[in-house]
Design a protein around this motif. Structure first.
Motif, PDB file in Angstrom:
ATOM      1  N   LEU A   1     -13.328 -13.090  -0.076  1.00  0.00           N
ATOM      2  CA  LEU A   1     -13.122 -11.696  -0.691  1.00  0.00           C
ATOM      3  C   LEU A   1     -11.904 -10.967  -0.140  1.00  0.00           C
ATOM      4  O   LEU A   1     -11.760 -11.188   0.816  1.00  0.00           O
ATOM      5  N   TRP A   2     -11.279 -10.441  -1.120  1.00  0.00           N
ATOM      6  CA  TRP A   2     -10.010  -9.748  -0.828  1.00  0.00           C
ATOM      7  C   TRP A   2     -10.436  -8.075  -1.304  1.00  0.00           C
ATOM      8  O   TRP A   2     -10.770  -7.874  -2.358  1.00  0.00           O
ATOM      9  N   VAL A   3     -10.677  -7.482  -0.242  1.00  0.00           N
ATOM     10  CA  VAL A   3     -10.998  -5.810  -0.552  1.00  0.00           C
ATOM     11  C   VAL A   3     -10.089  -5.148  -0.287  1.00  0.00           C
ATOM     12  O   VAL A   3      -9.244  -5.009   0.812  1.00  0.00           O
ATOM     13  N   ASP A   4      -9.378  -4.179  -1.139  1.00  0.00           N
ATOM     14  CA  ASP A   4      -8.343  -3.355  -1.058  1.00  0.00           C
ATOM     15  C   ASP A   4      -8.737  -2.030  -1.387  1.00  0.00           C
ATOM     16  O   ASP A   4      -9.597  -1.604  -2.427  1.00  0.00           O
ATOM     17  N   ALA A   5      -8.558  -1.215  -0.236  1.00  0.00           N
ATOM     18  CA  ALA A   5      -8.897   0.339  -0.444  1.00  0.00           C
ATOM     19  C   ALA A   5      -8.093   0.763  -1.652  1.00  0.00           C
ATOM     20  O   ALA A   5      -6.785   0.508  -1.777  1.00  0.00           O
ATOM     21  N   ASP A   6      -8.466   1.641  -2.339  1.00  0.00           N
ATOM     22  CA  ASP A   6      -7.922   2.177  -3.437  1.00  0.00           C
ATOM     23  C   ASP A   6      -7.109   3.546  -3.176  1.00  0.00           C
ATOM     24  O   ASP A   6      -7.849   4.135  -2.481  1.00  0.00           O
ATOM     25  N   GLU A   7      -6.044   3.739  -3.681  1.00  0.00           N
ATOM     26  CA  GLU A   7      -5.128   4.692  -3.416  1.00  0.00           C
ATOM     27  C   GLU A   7      -5.038   5.603  -1.937  1.00  0.00           C
ATOM     28  O   GLU A   7      -5.139   6.728  -1.921  1.00  0.00           O
ATOM     29  N   THR A   8      -4.872   4.691  -1.090  1.00  0.00           N
ATOM     30  CA  THR A   8      -4.642   5.200   0.331  1.00  0.00           C
ATOM     31  C   THR A   8      -3.846   6.002   0.502  1.00  0.00           C
ATOM     32  O   THR A   8      -3.404   6.889   1.219  1.00  0.00           O
ATOM     33  N   GLN A   9      -2.386   5.846  -0.444  1.00  0.00           N
ATOM     34  CA  GLN A   9      -1.410   6.553   0.088  1.00  0.00           C
ATOM     35  C   GLN A   9      -1.679   8.090  -0.393  1.00  0.00           C
ATOM     36  O   GLN A   9      -1.301   8.939   0.332  1.00  0.00           O
ATOM     37  N   GLU A  10      -2.213   8.113  -1.444  1.00  0.00           N
ATOM     38  CA  GLU A  10      -2.694   9.668  -2.287  1.00  0.00           C
ATOM     39  C   GLU A  10      -3.622  10.281  -1.014  1.00  0.00           C
ATOM     40  O   GLU A  10      -3.573  11.249  -0.650  1.00  0.00           O
ATOM     41  N   GLY A  11      -4.588   9.236  -0.303  1.00  0.00           N
ATOM     42  CA  GLY A  11      -5.366   9.756   0.475  1.00  0.00           C
ATOM     43  C   GLY A  11      -4.710  10.431   1.766  1.00  0.00           C
ATOM     44  O   GLY A  11      -5.165  11.304   2.438  1.00  0.00           O
ATOM     45  N   ASN A  12      -3.681   9.552   2.263  1.00  0.00           N
ATOM     46  CA  ASN A  12      -2.840   9.861   3.487  1.00  0.00           C
ATOM     47  C   ASN A  12      -2.245  11.126   3.194  1.00  0.00           C
ATOM     48  O   ASN A  12      -2.196  12.223   4.229  1.00  0.00           O
ATOM     49  N   ASP A  13      -1.874  11.519   2.017  1.00  0.00           N
ATOM     50  CA  ASP A  13      -0.999  12.458   1.658  1.00  0.00           C
ATOM     51  C   ASP A  13      -1.956  13.882   1.664  1.00  0.00           C
ATOM     52  O   ASP A  13      -1.648  14.992   2.034  1.00  0.00           O
ATOM     53  N   ALA A  14      -3.341  13.684   1.109  1.00  0.00           N
ATOM     54  CA  ALA A  14      -4.075  14.854   0.790  1.00  0.00           C
ATOM     55  C   ALA A  14      -5.001  14.890   1.958  1.00  0.00           C
ATOM     56  O   ALA A  14      -5.300  16.093   2.425  1.00  0.00           O
ATOM     57  N   TYR A  15      -5.305  14.116   2.845  1.00  0.00           N
ATOM     58  CA  TYR A  15      -6.324  14.146   3.935  1.00  0.00           C
ATOM     59  C   TYR A  15      -5.687  13.906   5.260  1.00  0.00           C
ATOM     60  O   TYR A  15      -6.471  14.091   6.106  1.00  0.00           O
ATOM     61  N   GLY A  16      -4.556  13.384   5.393  1.00  0.00           N
ATOM     62  CA  GLY A  16      -3.866  13.015   6.573  1.00  0.00           C
ATOM     63  C   GLY A  16      -4.247  11.428   7.014  1.00  0.00           C
ATOM     64  O   GLY A  16      -5.386  10.841   6.761  1.00  0.00           O
ATOM     65  N   ARG A  17      -3.501  10.972   7.685  1.00  0.00           N
ATOM     66  CA  ARG A  17      -3.433   9.408   8.200  1.00  0.00           C
ATOM     67  C   ARG A  17      -4.590   9.258   9.007  1.00  0.00           C
ATOM     68  O   ARG A  17      -5.266   8.085   9.021  1.00  0.00           O
ATOM     69  N   GLU A  18      -4.938  10.163   9.884  1.00  0.00           N
ATOM     70  CA  GLU A  18      -6.122  10.006  11.015  1.00  0.00           C
ATOM     71  C   GLU A  18      -7.387   9.977   9.924  1.00  0.00           C
ATOM     72  O   GLU A  18      -8.207   9.031  10.277  1.00  0.00           O
ATOM     73  N   ALA A  19      -7.558  10.689   9.302  1.00  0.00           N
ATOM     74  CA  ALA A  19      -8.705  10.625   8.257  1.00  0.00           C
ATOM     75  C   ALA A  19      -8.673   9.362   7.362  1.00  0.00           C
ATOM     76  O   ALA A  19      -9.805   8.665   7.476  1.00  0.00           O
ATOM     77  N   MET A  20      -7.651   8.735   7.108  1.00  0.00           N
ATOM     78  CA  MET A  20      -7.764   7.739   6.173  1.00  0.00           C
ATOM     79  C   MET A  20      -7.925   6.342   7.167  1.00  0.00           C
ATOM     80  O   MET A  20      -8.520   5.473   6.835  1.00  0.00           O
ATOM     81  N   ASP A  21      -7.257   6.524   8.348  1.00  0.00           N
ATOM     82  CA  ASP A  21      -7.499   5.486   9.496  1.00  0.00           C
ATOM     83  C   ASP A  21      -9.015   5.252   9.757  1.00  0.00           C
ATOM     84  O   ASP A  21      -9.818   4.191   9.908  1.00  0.00           O
TER      85      ASP A  21
END
Length: 166
Positions: free
Chosen positions: A41-61
């Protein structure tokens, strides 16, 4: 630092790519010799750059760490999890046919989509695109990894938040 700790991503608990690939290479050789199924299985989180921008890197981590936890819960110890790149993970499932891997991937996709993550900037959801590839007789491990990644790319092109099987 122990040898095991050197092989594990400190943020997610998943194996680092070089070590994970060595596990996949061994699993492929074993599966080919024993004529057993092996699914990746190759699992890729969708739109993480947008998530980093909107919610912060710590929240996305934290969300990516939770992704690995959810993946582990869905798989119930059936295979190792590797961090392939920033927001992409892979799982090697020995003695698991592709249709079962697809079921597991779909379960993960649903679990994550239903989960709410919190950040100082607001609540959010994390979706994943998953590529499922079963080992073909005699196929080298690198081709299996490439097939799973390419299949995940097709899931993203088809609109994200979905599972596609080779």
């Amino acid at each position: 630092m122990t040898e095991h700790a050197r092989q594990v991503c400190p943020k997610t608990g998943a194996y680092l790519r070089p070590y994970f690939e060595s596990l996949v290479a061994r699993a492929v050789a074993d599966a080919n010799q024993a004529r057993m199924p092996l699914t990746l299985l190759w699992v890729d989180a969708d739109e993480t750059q947008e998530g980093n921008d909107a919610y912060g890197r710590e929240a996305m981590d934290a969300a990516l760490s939770a992704l690995v936890d959810e993946l582990g819960a869905e798989l119930d110890g059936r295979g190792p999890i590797g961090r392939m790149e920033g927001d992409a993970f892979a799982v090697s499932l020995y003695a698991v046919a592709p249709y079962m891997g697809e079921r597991m991937a779909e379960g993960l996709r649903r679990r994550l989509a239903a989960r709410t993550f919190r950040s100082p900037s607001g609540d959010f959801h994390l979706t994943v695109s998953v590529g499922v590839a079963g080992l073909r007789p005699g196929e080298p491990y690198g081709n299996l990894l490439d097939a799973a990644e390419a299949t995940c790319g097709r899931a993203k092109q088809a609109g994200r938040d979905r599972v596609v099987t080779r």
